[in-house]
Design a protein around this motif. Structure first.
Motif, PDB file in Angstrom:
ATOM      1  N   UNK A   1       0.851  -1.179   0.000  1.00 16.53           N
ATOM      2  CA  UNK A   1       0.000   0.000   0.000  1.00 16.53           C
ATOM      3  C   UNK A   1       0.890   1.232   0.000  1.00 16.53           C
ATOM      4  N   UNK A   2       0.653   2.117  -0.870  1.00 17.54           N
ATOM      5  CA  UNK A   2       1.507   3.284  -1.009  1.00 17.54           C
ATOM      6  C   UNK A   2       1.282   4.253   0.121  1.00 17.54           C
ATOM      7  N   UNK A   3       2.307   4.957   0.496  1.00 16.50           N
ATOM      8  CA  UNK A   3       2.218   5.977   1.527  1.00 16.50           C
ATOM      9  C   UNK A   3       2.323   7.334   0.875  1.00 16.50           C
ATOM     10  N   UNK A   4       1.325   8.206   1.140  1.00 17.08           N
ATOM     11  CA  UNK A   4       1.309   9.523   0.525  1.00 17.08           C
ATOM     12  C   UNK A   4       1.744  10.563   1.548  1.00 17.08           C
ATOM     13  N   UNK A   5       3.007  10.569   1.839  1.00 19.93           N
ATOM     14  CA  UNK A   5       3.514  11.498   2.834  1.00 19.93           C
ATOM     15  C   UNK A   5       3.595  12.908   2.265  1.00 19.93           C
ATOM     16  N   UNK A   6       3.278  13.873   3.110  1.00 20.48           N
ATOM     17  CA  UNK A   6       3.424  15.265   2.735  1.00 20.48           C
ATOM     18  C   UNK A   6       4.601  15.854   3.506  1.00 20.48           C
ATOM     19  N   UNK A   7       5.219  16.934   3.001  1.00 14.54           N
ATOM     20  CA  UNK A   7       6.334  17.557   3.710  1.00 14.54           C
ATOM     21  C   UNK A   7       5.915  17.950   5.117  1.00 14.54           C
ATOM     22  N   UNK A   8       6.768  17.740   6.067  1.00 17.41           N
ATOM     23  CA  UNK A   8       6.461  18.082   7.451  1.00 17.41           C
ATOM     24  C   UNK A   8       6.388  19.605   7.597  1.00 17.41           C
ATOM     25  N   UNK A   9       5.519  20.066   8.475  1.00 16.16           N
ATOM     26  CA  UNK A   9       5.389  21.484   8.759  1.00 16.16           C
ATOM     27  C   UNK A   9       5.723  21.691  10.228  1.00 16.16           C
ATOM     28  N   UNK A  10       6.961  22.016  10.539  1.00 17.86           N
ATOM     29  CA  UNK A  10       7.410  22.068  11.924  1.00 17.86           C
ATOM     30  C   UNK A  10       6.661  23.071  12.785  1.00 17.86           C
ATOM     31  N   UNK A  11       6.066  24.106  12.174  1.00 14.00           N
ATOM     32  CA  UNK A  11       5.395  25.126  12.965  1.00 14.00           C
ATOM     33  C   UNK A  11       3.963  24.761  13.298  1.00 14.00           C
ATOM     34  N   UNK A  12       3.469  23.636  12.761  1.00 18.38           N
ATOM     35  CA  UNK A  12       2.094  23.245  12.974  1.00 18.38           C
ATOM     36  C   UNK A  12       2.039  21.808  13.458  1.00 18.38           C
ATOM     37  N   UNK A  13       1.556  21.616  14.677  1.00 23.00           N
ATOM     38  CA  UNK A  13       1.468  20.271  15.233  1.00 23.00           C
ATOM     39  C   UNK A  13       0.357  19.509  14.548  1.00 23.00           C
ATOM     40  N   UNK A  14       0.551  18.221  14.371  1.00 19.37           N
ATOM     41  CA  UNK A  14      -0.460  17.377  13.752  1.00 19.37           C
ATOM     42  C   UNK A  14      -1.318  16.741  14.835  1.00 19.37           C
ATOM     43  N   UNK A  15      -2.579  16.495  14.512  1.00 22.63           N
ATOM     44  CA  UNK A  15      -3.511  15.939  15.482  1.00 22.63           C
ATOM     45  C   UNK A  15      -3.164  14.492  15.787  1.00 22.63           C
ATOM     46  N   UNK A  16      -3.168  14.131  17.067  1.00 17.59           N
ATOM     47  CA  UNK A  16      -2.937  12.747  17.458  1.00 17.59           C
ATOM     48  C   UNK A  16      -4.248  11.992  17.419  1.00 17.59           C
ATOM     49  N   UNK A  42       7.489   7.321  18.768  1.00 16.91           N
ATOM     50  CA  UNK A  42       7.461   8.449  17.830  1.00 16.91           C
ATOM     51  C   UNK A  42       7.165   7.976  16.407  1.00 16.91           C
ATOM     52  N   UNK A  43       7.741   6.839  16.026  1.00 20.04           N
ATOM     53  CA  UNK A  43       7.499   6.303  14.683  1.00 20.04           C
ATOM     54  C   UNK A  43       6.044   5.877  14.525  1.00 20.04           C
ATOM     55  N   UNK A  44       5.503   5.269  15.569  1.00 20.32           N
ATOM     56  CA  UNK A  44       4.103   4.877  15.531  1.00 20.32           C
ATOM     57  C   UNK A  44       3.216   6.109  15.419  1.00 20.32           C
ATOM     58  N   UNK A  45       3.528   7.121  16.195  1.00 22.99           N
ATOM     59  CA  UNK A  45       2.750   8.368  16.167  1.00 22.99           C
ATOM     60  C   UNK A  45       2.716   8.954  14.760  1.00 22.99           C
ATOM     61  N   UNK A  46       3.879   9.033  14.129  1.00 23.99           N
ATOM     62  CA  UNK A  46       3.961   9.624  12.801  1.00 23.99           C
ATOM     63  C   UNK A  46       3.183   8.798  11.778  1.00 23.99           C
ATOM     64  N   UNK A  47       3.383   7.477  11.805  1.00 21.24           N
ATOM     65  CA  UNK A  47       2.740   6.630  10.802  1.00 21.24           C
ATOM     66  C   UNK A  47       1.227   6.555  11.013  1.00 21.24           C
ATOM     67  N   UNK A 190      -2.878  -2.141  14.113  1.00 21.24           N
ATOM     68  CA  UNK A 190      -1.803  -3.122  14.259  1.00 21.24           C
ATOM     69  C   UNK A 190      -0.531  -2.458  14.769  1.00 21.24           C
ATOM     70  N   UNK A 191      -0.262  -1.248  14.287  1.00 18.96           N
ATOM     71  CA  UNK A 191       0.919  -0.515  14.764  1.00 18.96           C
ATOM     72  C   UNK A 191       0.812  -0.214  16.255  1.00 18.96           C
ATOM     73  N   UNK A 192      -0.367   0.215  16.681  1.00 20.10           N
ATOM     74  CA  UNK A 192      -0.564   0.512  18.097  1.00 20.10           C
ATOM     75  C   UNK A 192      -0.392  -0.735  18.957  1.00 20.10           C
ATOM     76  N   UNK A 193      -0.809  -1.864  18.428  1.00 13.90           N
ATOM     77  CA  UNK A 193      -0.703  -3.110  19.183  1.00 13.90           C
ATOM     78  C   UNK A 193       0.746  -3.552  19.384  1.00 13.90           C
TER      79      UNK A 193
END
Length: 365
Positions: A1-16, A42-47, A190-193
């Motif tokens: 399954x492809x991952x469509x990552x976007x450039x990180x925006x350090x000034x804006x936190x992403x919703x958990x 941290x890797x789980x959070x990001x993915x 599955x990642x959380x597990x």
């Protein structure tokens, strides 16, 4: 399954959305089967955030397909009703001609005019006739009515068949998109597990703390607005659904905000438009509907439902849109806060206007 990552925006936190992913009960994707068996927190959070963003993108497509399905159903039903009605009218015309033919046959034979009415190709018969003197004007009119209805019915039957075929294709597309959404949520689960129980609790606590802080800021801002207007009753002291800034925003906008606030705590369910559960555009559409304004179904369509404004121009009631694909929408309530339906497993809640990659606002009314 492809991952469509976007450039990180350090000034804006992403919703958990870790509590959200834990609620999903779906099959695992093929990608997760080959992932790192021991990812860090941290890797789980990001993915997981990425997976939920991807699921949100597909949800927009799912909502669009659902809307198309409903429209196609209505159009197909209208065509089928029209065909049935037209067939009845055609049968009545033919029956009237048949009665005349039967009477003439019993009396020794049919006149050329009646033979013309009973022709398999009445329009062609008329075209080939050297003169219409053999039929009365009224008979010719009835004949042409029969021919016209035959043409119309054939066209409507063809249109109805096409609509029904497209409807079946749309329903297959809906199932495909629903399966894709569930696969994304399954991979997140599955990642959380793979995390320890302590790590999962930490992530959930962080999410709850972020929501609580957004709620606190919204209540504090509403309290300040109340005091500045000279009211002695504090909104934050009497309710957990604070009003927005009262100094700006139309009455329609204020009504939409009040409606959305009444649904705080309602669960997010993709594809739902209320009144008990919502997805993001389902919430905004429902809230504005209570204010008497109809919005399109998807966030991309809602982005064109009014006048675009920048973040510095936002007023309470404005719709706020997030991510480059315009895949998430909320309602601005003032003082840097929004109300929105975040993602699967979460509930309608407050968040900071910059808690996701802000794109623009839209003033509906």
């Amino acid at each position: 399954m492809a991952s469509h990552r976007r450039p990180k925006q350090p000034s804006r936190a992403r919703v958990s959305v870790f509590g959200a992913a834990a609620a999903a009960t779906v099959a695992l994707s093929s990608q997760s089967a080959h992932a790192d068996p021991n990812p860090s927190k941290a890797e789980v959070k990001e993915r997981v955030d990425e997976l939920h963003e991807e699921a949100t993108e597909i949800t927009e497509e799912y909502n669009g397909a659902m809307e198309q399905e409903e429209q196609l159903k209505e159009e197909a039903e209208e065509l089928q009703t029209s065909v049935a009605r037209g067939q009845e009218e055609l049968n009545e015309l033919r029956n009237s001609v048949g009665s005349v033919a039967s009477a003439q046959y019993r009396n020794g034979g049919m006149t050329p005019s009646v033979q013309l009415f009973l022709s398999a190709d009445p329009d062609g018969y008329l075209d080939r006739a050297s003169t219409l003197d053999q039929v009365t004007g009224k008979q010719a009119e009835v004949l042409r009515n029969i021919e016209s209805k035959q043409r119309t019915l054939a066209q409507q039957r063809e249109e109805a068949t096409t609509k029904l075929e497209t409807l079946e294709e749309t329903r297959a597309e809906i199932k495909e998109k629903k399966d894709a959404i569930q696969a994304k949520l399954g991979e997140a689960r599955e990642l959380l597990n793979r995390l320890t129980e302590e790590e999962r609790q930490q992530l959930q606590a962080e999410e709850r703390a972020a929501e609580a802080e957004a709620q606190r800021q919204a209540e504090a801002a509403a309290d300040r607005a109340s005091r500045s207007e000279g009211r002695t009753d504090s909104p934050s002291a009497t309710t957990t659904t604070p009003v927005a800034d009262s100094g700006s925003g139309s009455s329609y906008a204020q009504s939409a905000i009040s409606a959305a606030q009444s649904k705080i705590g309602s669960p997010y369910v993709f594809g739902n438009t209320g009144p008990h559960s919502f997805d993001c555009s389902g919430l905004t559409g429902w809230a504005y509907k209570q204010a008497g304004i109809s919005l399109p179904r998807t966030s991309q369509a809602q982005a064109n439902a009014g006048t675009r404004v920048s973040q510095s121009q936002l007023q309470p009631g404005d719709l706020v849109f997030y991510y480059a694909g315009i895949t998430h929408v909320g309602i601005y309530v003032g003082n840097g806060q929004i109300l929105h339906a975040p993602r699967t497993g979460s509930t309608v809640s407050y968040a900071g206007v910059n808690s996701m990659p802000f794109q623009f606002g839209v003033r509906v009314a």
